[in-house]
Design a protein around this motif. Sequence first.
Motif, PDB file in Angstrom:
ATOM      1  N   THR A  41       0.924  -1.215  -0.050  1.00 36.43           N
ATOM      2  CA  THR A  41       0.169  -0.079   0.031  1.00 36.43           C
ATOM      3  C   THR A  41       0.868   1.113   0.045  1.00 36.43           C
ATOM      4  O   THR A  41       2.104   1.337   0.292  1.00 36.43           O
ATOM      5  CB  THR A  41      -0.994   0.133   1.259  1.00 36.43           C
ATOM      6  N   LYS A  42       0.308   2.529  -0.371  1.00 37.23           N
ATOM      7  CA  LYS A  42       0.910   3.579  -0.316  1.00 37.23           C
ATOM      8  C   LYS A  42       1.270   3.999   1.408  1.00 37.23           C
ATOM      9  O   LYS A  42       0.471   3.920   1.921  1.00 37.23           O
ATOM     10  CB  LYS A  42       0.163   4.681  -1.184  1.00 37.23           C
ATOM     11  N   HIS A  43       2.133   4.623   1.237  1.00 36.31           N
ATOM     12  CA  HIS A  43       2.557   4.990   2.788  1.00 36.31           C
ATOM     13  C   HIS A  43       2.809   6.611   2.749  1.00 36.31           C
ATOM     14  O   HIS A  43       3.051   7.161   1.595  1.00 36.31           O
ATOM     15  CB  HIS A  43       4.071   4.458   2.977  1.00 36.31           C
ATOM     16  N   ARG A  44       2.578   7.052   4.135  1.00 34.57           N
ATOM     17  CA  ARG A  44       2.810   8.656   4.244  1.00 34.57           C
ATOM     18  C   ARG A  44       3.578   8.999   5.158  1.00 34.57           C
ATOM     19  O   ARG A  44       3.599   8.359   6.386  1.00 34.57           O
ATOM     20  CB  ARG A  44       1.226   8.911   4.459  1.00 34.57           C
ATOM     21  N   VAL A  45       4.437  10.169   5.206  1.00 35.38           N
ATOM     22  CA  VAL A  45       5.129  10.756   6.115  1.00 35.38           C
ATOM     23  C   VAL A  45       4.787  11.997   6.313  1.00 35.38           C
ATOM     24  O   VAL A  45       4.465  12.702   5.092  1.00 35.38           O
ATOM     25  CB  VAL A  45       6.750  10.701   5.607  1.00 35.38           C
ATOM     26  N   LEU A  46       4.501  12.626   7.434  1.00 38.49           N
ATOM     27  CA  LEU A  46       4.117  13.992   7.746  1.00 38.49           C
ATOM     28  C   LEU A  46       5.468  14.683   8.304  1.00 38.49           C
ATOM     29  O   LEU A  46       6.047  14.512   8.948  1.00 38.49           O
ATOM     30  CB  LEU A  46       3.149  14.063   8.685  1.00 38.49           C
ATOM     31  N   ASP A  94       2.731   6.983   8.531  1.00 39.99           N
ATOM     32  CA  ASP A  94       3.709   5.721   9.103  1.00 39.99           C
ATOM     33  C   ASP A  94       4.782   6.581   9.694  1.00 39.99           C
ATOM     34  O   ASP A  94       5.574   5.960  10.534  1.00 39.99           O
ATOM     35  CB  ASP A  94       4.170   4.943   7.848  1.00 39.99           C
ATOM     36  N   LEU A  95       5.201   7.729   9.527  1.00 40.40           N
ATOM     37  CA  LEU A  95       6.367   8.428  10.121  1.00 40.40           C
ATOM     38  C   LEU A  95       5.960   9.847  10.176  1.00 40.40           C
ATOM     39  O   LEU A  95       5.244  10.453   9.477  1.00 40.40           O
ATOM     40  CB  LEU A  95       7.484   8.079   9.078  1.00 40.40           C
TER      41      LEU A  95
END
Length: 444
Positions: A41-46, A94-95
Amino acid sequence: MAKRYFGTDGIRGAANGPKMTPELAMKVGQAAGTLFLDGPTKHRVLIGKDTRLSGYMLEQALTAGFTSVGMDVVQVGPMPTPAVAMLTREMRADLGVMLSASHNPFDDNGIKLFGPDGYKLTDEQELAIEALIDSPVERVSGDRIGRARRIDDARGRYIHAVKSSVPDGVRLDGLKVVVDCAHGAAYRVAPEALWELGAELISIGVEPNGLNINAGVGSTHPQMLAAKVVETGAHIGLALDGDADRLIVVDETGRIVDGDQIMGVIARNLHQAGQLKGGALVTTVMSNIGLEKFLEGLGIGMIRTAVGDRHVLEAMRAKGCNLGGEQSGHIILADHATTGDGLLAGLQLLSVLVADGRRASEVLNCFTPWPQLLKNVRQEPRVLETDAVKAAIAAAEKALEGRGRLLVRKSGTEPLIRVMAEGQDEALVTETVEAVCEAVAKAA
């Protein structure tokens, strides 16, 4: 295993200097992104930042690193460190990454990382990232490169969260508050939250230009705040640091109140309400013995850890405690946050003040501190291994034996040796600190 890049609170150094470069930031993005990619799946970092000029450069370098390994990036702009931790968890990222060197001058910067639960990464995770920084990283194919976007409602989400921590029905109407945002990350959210709760507000340190963060303002320089509180007849002043994870307070007389007194007040309030979990306050070896004696009188324990809010939080989680912090003003309220939050702690303190009805100088003077002196000497850590410094430390410890204590440690963020002593004899405390500092300064 010793770390090459990470210190006690992320990676930190002079921006564009030998360590804190855009090249390193991109490698950190690639390494951390690779570590936290898990599944198809696509992952996201902020990514958030404070107001340093170098934040623009490092933000884009990090974004390039993360997207090159297939992670989507959400940029939230200038936001407090605790807001980044909160938003990371809330947005199911995720991070989380915060670009800040906290209370340091503008020409430093740093990279702080948070896991999907909003907590700072473990030593094992940081070591794994370091290994990947020093290794070739596999970039994704062109059709799998991550996307980057900036969101505009992050500030409102954080303000709503900190306001929700205030007990129902509590308003700050009639309370004149001076808030000093250090020209840093909270320059918009702190005044907005206080105004929305009804405070009569005076704001300073809210005009960042990229170069003035922490410059003569904020929690490490509260003198301007103290003068403004007295000048305006305010009831209280709140000083945040550059990334707003710490709080120092000024009462209506202009007296500066440190984290020990703040923790004492909040601990007493939670204890009386039956809400202090774990039966103890978690703090560090720097906290004053006077605080310990005060808590003993209330039937509250005190657990000491090594310096650093990360160590405090680890002990809080292990012992089931919901309050901890540092004398420097990092206050962790685990019922509401996963890291130190200066604005959150300030709102809790103002709530106590409203409920108590007394002046800040009375409420915030909950114990008499033992004489304590802390001095910093700009030296490399290796000087602590010299015979002359060891002898000076041994002599100071012998002089204080049974009458106080000495603590000598290296800073985790700067090339400084910190020398602290406390005891009931102020002259002896001063004498021992001066002797050790002189030995450290002379050491080669």
